[in-house]
Design an enzyme around this catalytic site. Structure first.
Site, short mmCIF file in Angstrom:
data_model
loop_
_atom_site.label_atom_id
_atom_site.label_comp_id
_atom_site.label_asym_id
_atom_site.label_seq_id
_atom_site.Cartn_x
_atom_site.Cartn_y
_atom_site.Cartn_z
N GLU A 1 9.70 -20.43 -20.43
CA GLU A 1 8.73 -20.18 -19.37
C GLU A 1 8.00 -18.84 -19.59
O GLU A 1 6.80 -18.74 -19.38
CB GLU A 1 9.44 -20.21 -18.00
CG GLU A 1 8.59 -19.87 -16.81
CD GLU A 1 7.38 -20.79 -16.59
OE1 GLU A 1 7.25 -21.81 -17.28
OE2 GLU A 1 6.55 -20.44 -15.74
N LYS B 1 -5.53 -26.54 -12.94
CA LYS B 1 -4.36 -26.37 -12.08
C LYS B 1 -3.60 -27.67 -11.92
O LYS B 1 -2.39 -27.71 -11.87
CB LYS B 1 -4.81 -25.82 -10.72
CG LYS B 1 -3.66 -25.56 -9.74
CD LYS B 1 -2.74 -24.47 -10.27
CE LYS B 1 -1.54 -24.22 -9.38
NZ LYS B 1 -0.50 -23.47 -10.10
N ASN C 1 -13.82 -37.70 -10.01
CA ASN C 1 -12.67 -37.15 -10.74
C ASN C 1 -11.97 -38.33 -11.42
O ASN C 1 -11.73 -39.34 -10.77
CB ASN C 1 -11.66 -36.50 -9.79
CG ASN C 1 -12.18 -35.23 -9.16
OD1 ASN C 1 -13.29 -34.80 -9.47
ND2 ASN C 1 -11.39 -34.65 -8.28
N GLY C 2 -11.61 -38.17 -12.69
CA GLY C 2 -10.87 -39.25 -13.35
C GLY C 2 -11.63 -39.81 -14.54
O GLY C 2 -12.56 -39.17 -15.04
N GLU D 1 -0.50 -18.88 -21.99
CA GLU D 1 -1.58 -19.55 -21.25
C GLU D 1 -2.56 -18.59 -20.60
O GLU D 1 -3.72 -18.93 -20.41
CB GLU D 1 -1.04 -20.57 -20.24
CG GLU D 1 -0.32 -20.02 -19.05
CD GLU D 1 0.19 -21.11 -18.12
OE1 GLU D 1 -0.31 -22.24 -18.15
OE2 GLU D 1 1.11 -20.81 -17.34
N ARG E 1 -8.78 -24.99 -9.63
CA ARG E 1 -8.30 -26.17 -10.34
C ARG E 1 -8.75 -26.16 -11.80
O ARG E 1 -8.21 -26.92 -12.61
CB ARG E 1 -8.85 -27.44 -9.67
CG ARG E 1 -8.30 -27.67 -8.28
CD ARG E 1 -9.09 -28.73 -7.54
NE ARG E 1 -8.89 -30.05 -8.09
CZ ARG E 1 -8.06 -30.95 -7.60
NH1 ARG E 1 -7.33 -30.65 -6.56
NH2 ARG E 1 -7.94 -32.14 -8.14
N CYS F 1 -11.10 -31.58 -12.15
CA CYS F 1 -12.32 -31.63 -11.34
C CYS F 1 -12.01 -31.54 -9.85
O CYS F 1 -10.93 -31.91 -9.40
CB CYS F 1 -13.04 -32.94 -11.58
SG CYS F 1 -13.22 -33.38 -13.30
N HIS G 1 17.39 -19.82 -37.74
CA HIS G 1 17.06 -21.07 -38.43
C HIS G 1 15.56 -21.22 -38.67
O HIS G 1 15.07 -22.32 -38.85
CB HIS G 1 17.60 -22.25 -37.63
CG HIS G 1 19.09 -22.17 -37.45
ND1 HIS G 1 19.97 -22.51 -38.44
CD2 HIS G 1 19.83 -21.74 -36.40
CE1 HIS G 1 21.22 -22.30 -38.01
NE2 HIS G 1 21.16 -21.83 -36.77
N LYS H 1 3.98 -18.54 -20.01
CA LYS H 1 3.16 -17.67 -19.16
C LYS H 1 2.27 -16.79 -20.03
O LYS H 1 1.09 -16.66 -19.77
CB LYS H 1 4.03 -16.77 -18.26
CG LYS H 1 4.69 -17.41 -17.08
CD LYS H 1 3.77 -17.80 -15.96
CE LYS H 1 3.22 -19.18 -16.12
NZ LYS H 1 3.97 -20.31 -15.81
#
Ligand code: M6R
Length: 608
Positions: free
Chosen positions: A481, A603, A100-101, A488, A27, A2, A504, A485
């Site tokens: 990574e 974000k 926010n929270g 997402e 965000r 938020c 395996h 990328k």
């Protein structure tokens, strides 16, 4: 997560709030709203979905007034609907809040308020909080908020306005960042600096437990016990241009292309060529303390956790100190073995990730020294650690982290170099690493110049349902990574593995629909990775090879090959990751995905 913006001053608030919300979009959010106090009372507009839905409403009826608050919500309690969007109001609809929270004891407070006749219009914990403030209101918003906050558990960044006090914003922080923007005769509150930059660069960072009272004449900081706290005014270095797209189609692409410069900004001023070491005075660790370290724990989340894994290879190889890498979300709830001879390194782009912050606090509690590798100046982690390095990568707006990752790896190299020179690295080895670090920006540029090749490659794999990323040694975390990328931002299921682990289990997935990306720079395990390529090829998988040289053998094994410049083995992930970032970007664009704001992602993850 938020976003919060608030304004009090001589100008019309609504436009400033909406523009501020636009700057907070990165965000991640799923609804938005504003509240303004006009001559008659509170006016609230809110809408589920993107900011454009709110703007449509505003086009028909713009609220007028020179004080207001605005919010982008990322749903936690309650679905992302218009009734659940912020601002929320108290029972009498005279006080509005954005939050926010999470208020953890909202359930019991709600029950208590319902018994007292309150009725609620949303499923949110935030509405419960503002009803509680209304219950305590006796002519002072500031005191009602302070009283209510003594009753609540949880995390918050909050801003309240009231139609009974049309000159006051009351803000409060616990666990969710807030800063006051100090303008010329006008004042702002925001959850990060991006909505403030076009108005002011002077900010005051709130700490947990603090409140800010903003009026048209000034601001005051206090906490629940004390009426006034003196705090410094800080100057933000980033300018507005740095957070705008600057001609690129997306922030992510801009940030990928900024890496020659952002990486150099991380290294600049830290390299001592003659002595073959680094100057990282911000760590606040004496030579003696470094020599006495028993072990290092690196803790982080997501992409930052991947850079931590690369740091493990660097620190163990160069400095010969045992290193463990822990997901911050796990570390914080374990019973970790750390003491005063353990160094705990927290890595975070935002400096606000709730789990990483909690892990650092836990480590401090147990007597460990803590350092932070953080990008956002003045962020909570940066302020709470004992020392650290700012990445100076510049603002990273795209939700998918790119330039922060390469800067994190570079910062870890600086730490490893300093520690290693104090323990067992020779001056010549140190100088060699520095030479390679200095070459990296030009090498990154060489890879970026091949972006059209990667775009063409992405075009071929745009319909793949799955993808594998394989690497060995220090390039195993780079493979993780690359997979993160891709998944997402393109929503293609992707996994990263150490190349030899393929046998395996994951090898069962390989068929002609499966692209397998190999990170195979010419290092100690190169020949072994070629054998792994052979195994994929034999099963019909489509091999994409990132190598130093597309020689005949690689050409035989790979369906597509990309050559990248040669560097020090430990620094190679800084180069191997660049084509992976571009690959993910172009695949996602081609699939029509929202690259800068992928679904469900935020974000800055300020809740656990
Ligand atoms: O701000 P931080 O570096 O602490 O964030 C950690 C993760 O949330 C972040 O890296 C996330 O995984 C990104 N979406 C990766 O692109």
């Amino acid at each position: 997560m938020c976003g919060i913006v608030g304004y009090v001053g001589p100008r019309e608030a609504a436009g400033i709030l909406v523009e501020g919300l636009r700057r907070l979009e990165y965000r991640g959010y799923d609804s938005a709203g504003i509240a303004v106090v006009n001559g008659n009372g509170l006016e609230i507009r809110k809408a589920a979905g993107k900011l454009s839905s709110l703007e449509q409403q505003l086009a028909n009826a713009m609220p007028h007034g020179t004080i207001g608050i605005g919010h982008t919500r990322w749903a936690t309690h309650g679905a992302p609907t218009t009734p659940n969007a912020h601002p929320h109001t108290d029972q009498n609809e005279r006080i509005a809040v954005i939050h926010n929270g999470i208020i953890e004891n909202a359930g019991s407070i709600r029950k208590m308020l319902e018994q007292r006749g309150h009725s609620f219009h949303s499923d949110t914990d935030t509405e419960v909080l503002v009803h509680l403030v209304g219950e305590f209101y006796q002519g002072s918003l500031e005191e009602a908020v302070a009283t209510a906050l003594r009753e609540v558990d949880g995390a918050y960044g909050l801003a309240f306005i009231s139609e009974d006090e049309p000159d006051v914003i009351v803000a409060a922080r616990k666990g969710s960042p807030l800063l006051v923007g100090v303008g010329e005769g006008e004042y702002f509150i925001a959850s990060d600096a991006s909505p403030l930059l076009e108005h002011t660069r002077s900010v005051v960072y709130l700490d947990d437990g603090e409140m800010a009272i903003l009026t048209r004449d000034g601001y005051r900081i206090r906490n629940l016990e004390t009426d006034r706290i003196e705090k410094p005014v800080n100057q933000i270095e980033w300018d507005l241009a740095a957070v705008e797209r600057g001609g690129y189609a997306h922030f992510m692409l801009k940030e990928i292309f900024e890496q020659p410069e952002s990486l150099w900004n991380t290294l600049r001023g830290h390299l001592l060529e003659d002595e073959g070491t680094s100057r990282v005075t911000g760590l606040n660790l004496s030579d003696e303390q470094i020599k006495q370290l028993d072990r290092i724990v690196i803790t982080a989340c997501g992409t930052s956790w991947h850079s931590a894994l690369i740091g493990e290879y660097m620190l163990e190889e160069l400095a010969r100190i045992p290193v463990e890498v822990e997901y911050a979300s796990e570390f914080r709830y374990r019973n970790p073995v750390v003491d005063e001879r353990t160094l705990v390194i927290g890595i975070s782009q935002s400096g606000e990730t709730a789990d990483t912050l909690a892990a650092i606090r836990e480590a401090k509690l147990r007597g460990a020294r803590t350092i932070g590798l953080v990008n956002v100046v003045g962020s909570t982690i940066a302020r709470e650690v004992d020392g650290g390095i700012y990445l100076h990568a510049g603002p990273e707006v795209g939700v998918a982290s790119t330039k922060a990752f390469t800067s994190q790896v570079a910062a870890l190299a600086l730490v490893a170099l300093r520690f290693a020179r104090l323990r067992n690295l020779s001056i010549l080895q140190g100088r060699d690493l520095i030479k390679h670090l200095q070459e990296l920006p030009a090498h990154i540029q060489t890879i970026l110049d091949k972006a059209p090749e990667i775009e063409a490659l992405a075009e071929r794999f745009v319909r793949a349902p799955n993808a594998l990323f394989l690497g060995r040694g220090v390039n195993f975390p780079a493979a993780l990574e690359g997979a993160l990328k891709l998944k997402e931002i393109s929503y293609i299921h992707a996994e990263g593995y150490p190349a030899a682990e393929m046998k395996h289990g994951p090898i069962a997935l390989i068929d002609e629909m499966m692209p397998v990306v190999f990170l195979a720079p010419n290092d100690a395990v190169y020949q072994k990775v070629l054998s792994n390529m052979e195994e994929v090829r034999a099963r019909g998988g489509k091999v994409i090879a990132i190598v130093n040289e597309c020689d005949a053998e690689v050409e035989r094994l790979a369906n597509a090959c990309m050559a990248i410049p040669v560097t020090h083995e430990l620094l190679s992930p800084i180069l191997t990751v660049i084509p992976l970032q571009l690959f993910a970007y172009y695949v996602a664009v081609r699939r029509g995905c929202n690259v800068d704001q992928p679904r469900n992602l935020a974000k800055s993850v300020t809740v656990e």
